[in-house]
Design a protein around this motif. Sequence first.
Motif, short mmCIF file in Angstrom:
data_model
loop_
_atom_site.label_atom_id
_atom_site.label_comp_id
_atom_site.label_asym_id
_atom_site.label_seq_id
_atom_site.Cartn_x
_atom_site.Cartn_y
_atom_site.Cartn_z
N PRO A 91 -4.42 3.02 5.42
CA PRO A 91 -4.98 1.84 4.73
C PRO A 91 -5.79 0.92 5.66
N THR A 125 0.83 -1.20 0.00
CA THR A 125 0.00 0.00 0.00
C THR A 125 0.87 1.25 0.00
N ARG A 182 -8.80 0.53 6.63
CA ARG A 182 -10.08 -0.08 6.25
C ARG A 182 -9.90 -1.27 5.33
N TYR A 183 -8.69 -1.46 4.79
CA TYR A 183 -8.43 -2.60 3.92
C TYR A 183 -7.63 -3.70 4.63
#
Length: 497
Positions: free
Chosen positions: A38, A33, A40-41
Amino acid sequence: MRVHDLLAMPELGLDVLVPDSHRDPTIRWVVTTDMIDPSRYLTGGELVLTGLMWRTDAHDSDVFVRSIAKAGVAALAASKDGVVPPDLVDACRRHGVPLFLVAATVSFATVTETVVRQLSTGRASDLRSVLDRHRRLVATAGGSGLGPLLELVAEELGLDCAVLTPSGRVLAPTTPIPDGIRPETLARAFLTARLVPHVEQGISLFAVDGDSASRVVDWIVAFGSDWQSWPPERLALAEELVAIVALERERTDDRLGVSGRLAQQFVRSVVSGERVSEQMHLIGLDEASRYVVVAASVSGGTVRLGEVRYLLRDLLGGEPAIGVVDGEVIAVAPTSDDITAGVARAVTRLGPGLIDSDLSIGVSGVVAAGELRSAVEEARQARRLAARRTDDVRVVGHDELATLVLLLASVPDDMRQLFRSRLLDPLRVYDASHQSELIPTLATFLDCNGSWTTCSERLHLHINSVRYRIARIEELTGRDLSRLEDRVEFFLALRMT
């Protein structure tokens, strides 16, 4: 794989900048990423790779590391032209995230491919182990029953457990149930729990066949710890064990097997009055032994007639011969003892699971093999008497058949209805019209053997009120409750309701 395993893979070209703080978390997957947040992923357990495209100053490093730490990642591997800024190192130390520097000569694609391949290999190995264990467990269960199966589970998997029936009978423990905890207590907790698995006094209770069997005839697997604290792997192993115990439970249902068919034919032959000496030998019953016959039936509720077979096996223990004849489950059990009281106690323990089911049970006296036909009739007659009761526990033994109740049971239903109506209908009509309680007063008066004082005390009424009600009863029915004959007739009418 664990975070420390990364250091044993020199092809990754990783240098430790922030070491793991002795947690050595498990790496579940790899994520690349360049987002500053990041989270929420992320679902936890990831090795995060980043090229630092999100960073503009030292504050951004704190924002990024805080977000991935909150998501529960396993570690961070970073590089921008083979360099990591000091503020990122500081942020990882503050938030407890292990940090690795990726060499400039190693691509993120290489790191991802290498780690994913290692993860896939490990999962395949775990799967082979589970399948091998499953085969061993099934082989053990099929060959020697539950005891060796649970011993193997306790020894190799660290899952101490026991298998119980809903009445509290222990089928197979690996270790004794802890002192101070009665099996009956665990069974009752299982029957009354809103959902299962259920935890009772630190013991986890699992249903063996919860999808298709009524809880009152199911088996229970009791584990010696709280399943809610288990890691996913331990829970999966427990569920695997429960599934194998379900196979053993199914094996005990002999309806479709040779022994079950022979037992069914034996019971039918006994009911028909045929000679059964040869059949007894085929199903392993000794003609020299003594026996008790139990008849049971159920109507309404969630318990099906076929499931009553399981219930009787639980109540009687051992290996009774069981068959179904004319809507009744009939069991022939070898014993020299009167088991009526024990059956009644066991049914009481099963009460929470029988609330919506009208279960009635009759128990014969102890007889020789040549008297089984009469014992069946005795048990069936007792069961019919039990079915007419309004008690929570409807179990009738042979001893009650020698009382006046036997005479009542032999009277045809239409005659019983006519006799009851002539005596009690005038009182019912009066009670309904005047909101009085003549029938309850009559029942209490007879129960007190006609004692005015005892009856008034039991009803919490003045003695004159009792005298008034009894006078009204005599006026409405034309009977005299000072006469023994009239008292007996009222007693019979009330017993027929």
